[in-house]
Write a protein that holds these residues in place. Structure first.
Motif, PDB file in Angstrom:
ATOM      1  N   LYS A 179       0.989  -1.308   0.112  1.00 64.98           N
ATOM      2  CA  LYS A 179       0.013   0.059   0.065  1.00 64.98           C
ATOM      3  C   LYS A 179       0.971   1.276  -0.055  1.00 64.98           C
ATOM      4  O   LYS A 179       2.043   1.299   0.710  1.00 64.98           O
ATOM      5  CB  LYS A 179      -0.779   0.091   1.138  1.00 64.98           C
ATOM      6  CG  LYS A 179      -2.029  -0.988   1.052  1.00 64.98           C
ATOM      7  CD  LYS A 179      -3.233  -0.623   1.955  1.00 64.98           C
ATOM      8  CE  LYS A 179      -4.282  -1.488   1.758  1.00 64.98           C
ATOM      9  NZ  LYS A 179      -5.445  -1.213   2.652  1.00 64.98           N
ATOM     10  N   VAL A 180       0.354   2.337  -0.843  1.00 66.27           N
ATOM     11  CA  VAL A 180       1.017   3.624  -0.925  1.00 66.27           C
ATOM     12  C   VAL A 180       0.218   4.685  -0.802  1.00 66.27           C
ATOM     13  O   VAL A 180      -1.056   4.445  -1.164  1.00 66.27           O
ATOM     14  CB  VAL A 180       1.799   3.775  -2.264  1.00 66.27           C
ATOM     15  CG1 VAL A 180       3.051   2.789  -2.143  1.00 66.27           C
ATOM     16  CG2 VAL A 180       0.930   3.734  -3.311  1.00 66.27           C
ATOM     17  N   LEU A 187      -3.324   3.319  -2.093  1.00 65.74           N
ATOM     18  CA  LEU A 187      -3.513   2.496  -2.917  1.00 65.74           C
ATOM     19  C   LEU A 187      -3.046   1.101  -2.547  1.00 65.74           C
ATOM     20  O   LEU A 187      -1.896   1.110  -2.171  1.00 65.74           O
ATOM     21  CB  LEU A 187      -2.914   3.024  -4.420  1.00 65.74           C
ATOM     22  CG  LEU A 187      -3.238   4.359  -4.796  1.00 65.74           C
ATOM     23  CD1 LEU A 187      -2.552   5.011  -5.998  1.00 65.74           C
ATOM     24  CD2 LEU A 187      -4.673   4.536  -5.305  1.00 65.74           C
ATOM     25  N   LYS A 188      -3.602   0.076  -3.064  1.00 72.47           N
ATOM     26  CA  LYS A 188      -2.984  -0.971  -3.105  1.00 72.47           C
ATOM     27  C   LYS A 188      -2.672  -1.538  -4.387  1.00 72.47           C
ATOM     28  O   LYS A 188      -3.478  -1.706  -5.389  1.00 72.47           O
ATOM     29  CB  LYS A 188      -4.267  -2.128  -2.504  1.00 72.47           C
ATOM     30  CG  LYS A 188      -3.582  -3.589  -2.390  1.00 72.47           C
ATOM     31  CD  LYS A 188      -4.446  -4.673  -2.107  1.00 72.47           C
ATOM     32  CE  LYS A 188      -4.100  -5.966  -2.055  1.00 72.47           C
ATOM     33  NZ  LYS A 188      -5.308  -6.953  -1.674  1.00 72.47           N
ATOM     34  N   GLU A 244      -5.872  -0.622  -6.280  1.00 74.11           N
ATOM     35  CA  GLU A 244      -7.281  -0.625  -5.635  1.00 74.11           C
ATOM     36  C   GLU A 244      -7.320   0.255  -4.525  1.00 74.11           C
ATOM     37  O   GLU A 244      -6.557   0.469  -3.718  1.00 74.11           O
ATOM     38  CB  GLU A 244      -7.469  -2.043  -5.105  1.00 74.11           C
ATOM     39  CG  GLU A 244      -8.922  -2.333  -4.543  1.00 74.11           C
ATOM     40  CD  GLU A 244      -8.885  -3.714  -4.075  1.00 74.11           C
ATOM     41  OE1 GLU A 244      -9.669  -4.018  -3.010  1.00 74.11           O
ATOM     42  OE2 GLU A 244      -8.405  -4.643  -4.671  1.00 74.11           O
ATOM     43  N   THR A 245      -8.584   0.881  -4.299  1.00 77.56           N
ATOM     44  CA  THR A 245      -8.673   1.864  -3.266  1.00 77.56           C
ATOM     45  C   THR A 245     -10.096   2.150  -2.982  1.00 77.56           C
ATOM     46  O   THR A 245     -11.236   1.432  -3.710  1.00 77.56           O
ATOM     47  CB  THR A 245      -8.068   3.267  -3.603  1.00 77.56           C
ATOM     48  OG1 THR A 245      -8.062   3.991  -2.571  1.00 77.56           O
ATOM     49  CG2 THR A 245      -8.766   3.907  -4.784  1.00 77.56           C
ATOM     50  N   LEU A 305      -8.602   0.817 -10.541  1.00 84.99           N
ATOM     51  CA  LEU A 305      -8.089   1.841 -11.478  1.00 84.99           C
ATOM     52  C   LEU A 305      -6.950   1.266 -12.206  1.00 84.99           C
ATOM     53  O   LEU A 305      -6.209   0.603 -11.569  1.00 84.99           O
ATOM     54  CB  LEU A 305      -7.433   2.986 -10.784  1.00 84.99           C
ATOM     55  CG  LEU A 305      -8.493   3.611  -9.681  1.00 84.99           C
ATOM     56  CD1 LEU A 305      -7.964   4.750  -8.851  1.00 84.99           C
ATOM     57  CD2 LEU A 305      -9.656   4.322 -10.536  1.00 84.99           C
ATOM     58  N   ASN A 306      -6.877   1.516 -13.293  1.00 83.66           N
ATOM     59  CA  ASN A 306      -5.649   1.101 -14.426  1.00 83.66           C
ATOM     60  C   ASN A 306      -5.041   2.486 -14.406  1.00 83.66           C
ATOM     61  O   ASN A 306      -5.500   3.588 -15.113  1.00 83.66           O
ATOM     62  CB  ASN A 306      -6.305   0.484 -15.706  1.00 83.66           C
ATOM     63  CG  ASN A 306      -7.006  -0.803 -15.517  1.00 83.66           C
ATOM     64  OD1 ASN A 306      -6.203  -1.660 -14.871  1.00 83.66           O
ATOM     65  ND2 ASN A 306      -8.160  -0.903 -16.207  1.00 83.66           N
TER      66      ASN A 306
END
Length: 97
Positions: free
Chosen positions: A2-3, A32-33, A57-58, A91-92
């Motif tokens: 995660k960031v 974000l993962k 992913e979030t 998300l991409n």
């Protein structure tokens, strides 16, 4: 992994010389993962460029719109597509190197 990423929106303006400038307005942040990063080469008239892509992913958030930028890990990643599934946003992201 995660960031914490900063969410930014580009704001265009005209320069005194008739050109266009983009400044980045902060909209907030998101945890974000991240998935695995992928690289591909994109051939364009000016030559080949390397495009890096990652899936993130979030939590879903209406501010996560296509074209906006997430800044993390020393780079700016553009949201190129995404979908919401059960309160989560998938998300991409892409960045050109």
């Amino acid at each position: 992994m995660k960031v914490l990423a900063e969410l930014l929106q580009g704001v265009e303006s005209e320069t005194p010389y008739g050109g266009r400038a983009v400044s980045w307005e902060p909209l907030g942040s998101a945890w974000l993962k991240l998935g695995a990063r992928r690289r591909r080469e994109k051939n364009e008239p000016g030559g080949a460029r390397v495009v890096e892509a990652v899936t993130a992913e979030t939590r879903s958030d209406v501010r996560l719109e296509l074209g906006r930028v997430l800044r993390f890990g020393g780079g700016d990643w553009r949201i190129v597509s995404g979908e919401t599934v059960g309160g989560r946003a998938i998300l991409n992201l892409e960045r050109i190197r």
